[in-house]
Design a protein around this motif. Structure first.
Motif, PDB file in Angstrom:
ATOM      1  N   UNK A   1      -1.352  14.325 -10.881  1.00 45.82           N
ATOM      2  CA  UNK A   1      -0.585  15.512 -11.273  1.00 45.82           C
ATOM      3  C   UNK A   1      -1.114  16.773 -10.590  1.00 45.82           C
ATOM      4  N   UNK A   2      -2.432  16.905 -10.453  1.00 46.87           N
ATOM      5  CA  UNK A   2      -3.013  18.086  -9.808  1.00 46.87           C
ATOM      6  C   UNK A   2      -2.935  18.057  -8.302  1.00 46.87           C
TER       7      UNK A   2
ATOM      8  N   UNK B   1      -4.762  16.695  -6.156  1.00 46.67           N
ATOM      9  CA  UNK B   1      -6.072  16.963  -5.569  1.00 46.67           C
ATOM     10  C   UNK B   1      -6.675  15.727  -4.908  1.00 46.67           C
ATOM     11  N   UNK B   2      -5.865  14.678  -4.766  1.00 47.90           N
ATOM     12  CA  UNK B   2      -6.339  13.473  -4.083  1.00 47.90           C
ATOM     13  C   UNK B   2      -7.123  12.523  -4.966  1.00 47.90           C
ATOM     14  N   UNK B   3      -7.121  12.788  -6.285  1.00 48.64           N
ATOM     15  CA  UNK B   3      -7.821  11.883  -7.200  1.00 48.64           C
ATOM     16  C   UNK B   3      -7.076  11.802  -8.523  1.00 48.64           C
ATOM     17  N   UNK B   4      -6.969  10.585  -9.018  1.00 47.98           N
ATOM     18  CA  UNK B   4      -6.467  10.382 -10.370  1.00 47.98           C
ATOM     19  C   UNK B   4      -7.687  10.585 -11.266  1.00 47.98           C
ATOM     20  N   UNK B   5      -7.765  11.770 -11.872  1.00 52.05           N
ATOM     21  CA  UNK B   5      -8.949  12.133 -12.650  1.00 52.05           C
ATOM     22  C   UNK B   5      -8.770  11.717 -14.116  1.00 52.05           C
ATOM     23  N   UNK B   6      -9.785  11.931 -14.958  1.00 52.31           N
ATOM     24  CA  UNK B   6      -9.662  11.517 -16.360  1.00 52.31           C
ATOM     25  C   UNK B   6      -8.441  12.084 -17.084  1.00 52.31           C
ATOM     26  N   UNK B   7      -8.038  13.318 -16.790  1.00 54.19           N
ATOM     27  CA  UNK B   7      -6.831  13.876 -17.409  1.00 54.19           C
ATOM     28  C   UNK B   7      -5.586  13.122 -16.958  1.00 54.19           C
ATOM     29  N   UNK B   8      -5.534  12.768 -15.667  1.00 53.15           N
ATOM     30  CA  UNK B   8      -4.400  11.991 -15.153  1.00 53.15           C
ATOM     31  C   UNK B   8      -4.369  10.602 -15.797  1.00 53.15           C
ATOM     32  N   UNK B   9      -5.535  10.005 -15.960  1.00 59.26           N
ATOM     33  CA  UNK B   9      -5.628   8.677 -16.581  1.00 59.26           C
ATOM     34  C   UNK B   9      -5.176   8.757 -18.034  1.00 59.26           C
ATOM     35  N   UNK B  10      -5.587   9.803 -18.725  1.00 61.19           N
ATOM     36  CA  UNK B  10      -5.160  10.000 -20.108  1.00 61.19           C
ATOM     37  C   UNK B  10      -3.638  10.127 -20.195  1.00 61.19           C
TER      38      UNK B  10
ATOM     39  N   UNK C   1       0.822  -1.203   0.000  1.00 58.91           N
ATOM     40  CA  UNK C   1       0.000   0.000   0.000  1.00 58.91           C
ATOM     41  C   UNK C   1       0.865   1.266   0.000  1.00 58.91           C
ATOM     42  N   UNK C   2       1.994   1.238   0.687  1.00 58.22           N
ATOM     43  CA  UNK C   2       2.901   2.385   0.668  1.00 58.22           C
ATOM     44  C   UNK C   2       3.459   2.595  -0.740  1.00 58.22           C
ATOM     45  N   UNK C   3       3.758   1.500  -1.434  1.00 58.68           N
ATOM     46  CA  UNK C   3       4.232   1.608  -2.812  1.00 58.68           C
ATOM     47  C   UNK C   3       3.116   2.148  -3.707  1.00 58.68           C
ATOM     48  N   UNK C   4       1.885   1.725  -3.464  1.00 59.91           N
ATOM     49  CA  UNK C   4       0.740   2.251  -4.214  1.00 59.91           C
ATOM     50  C   UNK C   4       0.580   3.745  -3.948  1.00 59.91           C
ATOM     51  N   UNK C   5       0.760   4.173  -2.704  1.00 62.03           N
ATOM     52  CA  UNK C   5       0.668   5.597  -2.358  1.00 62.03           C
ATOM     53  C   UNK C   5       1.723   6.400  -3.127  1.00 62.03           C
ATOM     54  N   UNK C   6       2.928   5.854  -3.194  1.00 61.98           N
ATOM     55  CA  UNK C   6       4.015   6.528  -3.911  1.00 61.98           C
ATOM     56  C   UNK C   6       3.647   6.701  -5.389  1.00 61.98           C
ATOM     57  N   UNK C   7       3.137   5.641  -6.011  1.00 61.23           N
ATOM     58  CA  UNK C   7       2.777   5.730  -7.433  1.00 61.23           C
ATOM     59  C   UNK C   7       1.550   6.625  -7.626  1.00 61.23           C
ATOM     60  N   UNK C   8       0.628   6.581  -6.697  1.00 61.36           N
ATOM     61  CA  UNK C   8      -0.546   7.457  -6.760  1.00 61.36           C
ATOM     62  C   UNK C   8      -0.104   8.918  -6.844  1.00 61.36           C
ATOM     63  N   UNK C   9       0.847   9.301  -6.008  1.00 66.46           N
ATOM     64  CA  UNK C   9       1.353  10.673  -5.992  1.00 66.46           C
ATOM     65  C   UNK C   9       1.940  11.046  -7.350  1.00 66.46           C
TER      66      UNK C   9
END
Length: 188
Positions: A48-49, A51-60, A36-44
């Motif tokens: 890009x924004x 804002x606490x969410x990988x949004x459609x622009x981040x997914x793109x 989960x810590x590794x997932x947190x690192x990759x999430x960050x």
């Protein structure tokens, strides 16, 4: 969690590279907390924004820049090059050939064509940090085949996808018969 670990050289083992970096206390065991810590690192990295969410622009951005392999149908010859290396680690964590897996499912331990989007549990087209951590926990449980509560590199190598069988598929045997053109006459 969808982070690409590409081999830099023929001898690189991308699974080992990921495992060593995720195993923060370097005890040879990857725990749920470490995953989960590794997932947190990759999430960050993906958010890009910030804002606490990988949004459609981040997914793109993920699908076009970070890991374009998830949307392409080709392994860009990586599988064929790795096949020439042979051996247990010769396939470099990449499937190919006649493999029917799609997207990142060709490269990972789990058959997830788009591992980032698949973490979107509420289907709102975005992935929160909570959803990403929950997906990491679910994937940890799916990989912990022996239910030890930890993963080892050796254990993950056992479930690593097998390389495709080299060579051409066998063709149906043709039974020789009379030449069908033998009795034909020229229509002119």
């Amino acid at each position: 969690m969808g982070e690409p670990f590409r081999p830099g050289t023929r001898d690189d083992d991308s699974l080992s590279n990921w495992f060593v970096q995720a195993d923060k206390n370097h005890d040879g065991r990857l725990t749920l907390e470490e995953m989960q810590a590794d997932a947190d690192r990759f999430f960050t990295t993906l958010d890009v924004g910030h804002d606490g969410e990988i949004d459609p622009d981040d997914i793109s951005r993920y699908e076009s820049t970070v890991a374009p392999e998830v949307t392409s149908g080709s392994s860009f010859g990586l599988m064929e090059a790795a096949d020439r290396g042979g051996g247990r680690h010769g396939h470099k964590f990449i499937r190919g050939g006649d493999d029917q897996h799609q997207g990142a499912g060709r490269f990972g331990l789990l058959d997830l064509p788009e591992p980032v989007v698949s973490a979107d549990s509420n289907f709102n087209r975005g992935v929160s940090v909570t959803e990403f951590r929950q997906a990491a926990a679910q994937r940890f449980l799916a990989l912990d085949l022996d239910h030890h509560g930890y993963l080892t590199l050796a254990g993950l190598e056992v479930i690593r996808p097998a390389p495709p069988v080299a060579g051409k598929p066998p063709q149906a045997e043709r039974i020789p018969d009379e030449d069908p053109l033998q009795d034909r006459q020229d229509p002119r």
